[in-house]
Design a protein around this motif. Structure first.
Motif, PDB file in Angstrom:
ATOM      1  N   ASN A 139      -8.773   9.916   2.090  1.00  0.00           N
ATOM      2  CA  ASN A 139      -7.516   9.188   2.044  1.00  0.00           C
ATOM      3  C   ASN A 139      -6.771   9.550   0.764  1.00  0.00           C
ATOM      4  O   ASN A 139      -7.341   9.511  -0.327  1.00  0.00           O
ATOM      5  N   ASN A 192       3.693  14.915   0.530  1.00  0.00           N
ATOM      6  CA  ASN A 192       3.715  15.335   1.932  1.00  0.00           C
ATOM      7  C   ASN A 192       4.750  16.439   2.180  1.00  0.00           C
ATOM      8  O   ASN A 192       4.646  17.188   3.159  1.00  0.00           O
ATOM      9  N   ALA A 249       0.844  13.788  10.765  1.00  0.00           N
ATOM     10  CA  ALA A 249      -0.564  13.377  10.815  1.00  0.00           C
ATOM     11  C   ALA A 249      -1.035  12.905   9.442  1.00  0.00           C
ATOM     12  O   ALA A 249      -1.796  11.931   9.333  1.00  0.00           O
ATOM     13  N   PHE A 250      -0.588  13.586   8.391  1.00  0.00           N
ATOM     14  CA  PHE A 250      -0.927  13.177   7.024  1.00  0.00           C
ATOM     15  C   PHE A 250      -0.377  11.789   6.717  1.00  0.00           C
ATOM     16  O   PHE A 250      -1.062  10.936   6.141  1.00  0.00           O
ATOM     17  N   ARG A 254      -2.276   9.046   8.815  1.00  0.00           N
ATOM     18  CA  ARG A 254      -3.647   8.842   8.344  1.00  0.00           C
ATOM     19  C   ARG A 254      -3.691   7.947   7.117  1.00  0.00           C
ATOM     20  O   ARG A 254      -4.602   7.119   6.973  1.00  0.00           O
ATOM     21  N   ASN A 255      -2.731   8.111   6.228  1.00  0.00           N
ATOM     22  CA  ASN A 255      -2.746   7.362   4.976  1.00  0.00           C
ATOM     23  C   ASN A 255      -1.981   6.049   5.048  1.00  0.00           C
ATOM     24  O   ASN A 255      -2.268   5.129   4.277  1.00  0.00           O
ATOM     25  N   TYR A 306      -1.686   4.165   7.907  1.00  0.00           N
ATOM     26  CA  TYR A 306      -2.227   3.235   8.903  1.00  0.00           C
ATOM     27  C   TYR A 306      -2.982   2.067   8.264  1.00  0.00           C
ATOM     28  O   TYR A 306      -2.788   0.915   8.671  1.00  0.00           O
TER      29      TYR A 306
END
Length: 289
Positions: free
Chosen positions: A99, A191, A223-224, A227-228, A230
């Motif tokens: 993460n 990002n 996606a990055f 993932r972080n 969520y």
């Protein structure tokens, strides 16, 4: 006796005999200073406000200085990061194994996000300019259009620094206690790294290839983000977290489309075309036999 705020000192003779003990003569009482010497517990990096930004100091710090909102020293702390830390965060953003918020270790910075966004702006401008130059083959004298530069700056800086503020305010409104504005800025800023290799190929005259590059960049970057974000978004109720996730994906999709249309196309709307001239397009004229 420590619980009542006093220390007891008892005199013992050489033979180990307590002998006659008189509380008034042999016991000495001292005021306890436990409350004064207990270390203050706090998060690494000092106290921070609920907004994720360090509180402006109104009293002297350990170095004897003060930090106010209108001084450079207050904002300099957001750029206090060394090169190795920035490089490790860039690597973690491109090849995420953990993460990203854990990689930040509670010390998010704005140095990396600012220079990454600036690099993307410059590469988009150069890529769009090269694309226009190739499309101008055989046409009138080519001239640089700095409208591409201002357009890239408005798009990238606006998305990188404004969208996280809106996301942070939404999370706070819906009761998320884990929202941190600096971490949101750092997350969106790092990002942007994925757009650097994508922007490097923006000069290609093959439209379908540009679409593929943008699609890959969008997939990796979204996606990055998901993932972080969520774990933070899930701190709200289920329905709200779904809506916020959809908004995050929709805004990022809008960024990808804007990059493709404005900078990967020869007929970019940002390109200033003098009156009486026809803007170039990606379509090649039919060959005459």
């Amino acid at each position: 006796m420590a619980g009542s705020g006093y220390d007891a000192v008892v005199d013992v003779d050489d033979e180990g005999d307590l002998g006659h003990t008189d509380l008034q003569e042999d016991l000495e009482f001292h005021n306890s200073n436990f409350a004064e010497t207990a270390p203050a517990l706090g998060r690494k990096g000092g106290a921070s406000s609920s907004s994720g930004l360090p509180l402006p100091a109104t009293s002297s710090s350990s170095s004897g200085g003060k930090r106010f909102l209108w001084t450079l020293s207050y904002y300099a702390q957001f750029f206090d990061v060394d090169t190795s830390s920035v490089l490790s965060r860039c690597w973690a953003a491109l090849f995420p194994r953990a993460n990203f918020l854990d990689v930040l270790e509670g010390n998010p910075d704005l140095y990396g996000p600012f220079w990454i966004a600036t690099t993307v702006v410059l590469i988009l401008f150069l890529g769009g300019t090269i694309s226009d130059y190739r499309a101008n083959n055989g046409g009138p004298a080519f001239a640089y259009d700095f409208g591409l530069l201002s357009g890239a700056a408005g798009l990238i800086y606006g998305y990188t620094f404004v969208v996280p503020v809106a996301l942070y305010l939404a999370l706070k409104y819906f009761g998320s206690e884990s929202a941190n504005l600096l971490e949101c800025w750092a997350l969106y800023g790092y990002n942007n790294l994925v757009w650097i290799p994508v922007a490097l190929v923006s000069w290609s005259s093959i439209s379908i290839l540009n679409w593929v590059f943008v699609a890959v960049g969008f997939g990796l970057s979204v996606a990055f983000l998901l993932r972080n974000l969520y774990p933070v978004l899930s701190a709200t109720d289920r329905q709200t977290s779904k809506v916020l996730l959809i908004l995050v994906v929709a805004l990022h999709f809008g960024l990808a489309i804007a990059i493709k249309v404005l900078f990967f196309a020869h007929g970019s709307p940002l390109k200033h075309v003098p009156a009486g001239e026809t803007p170039p397009t990606d379509e090649k004229p039919a060959e005459m036999f």
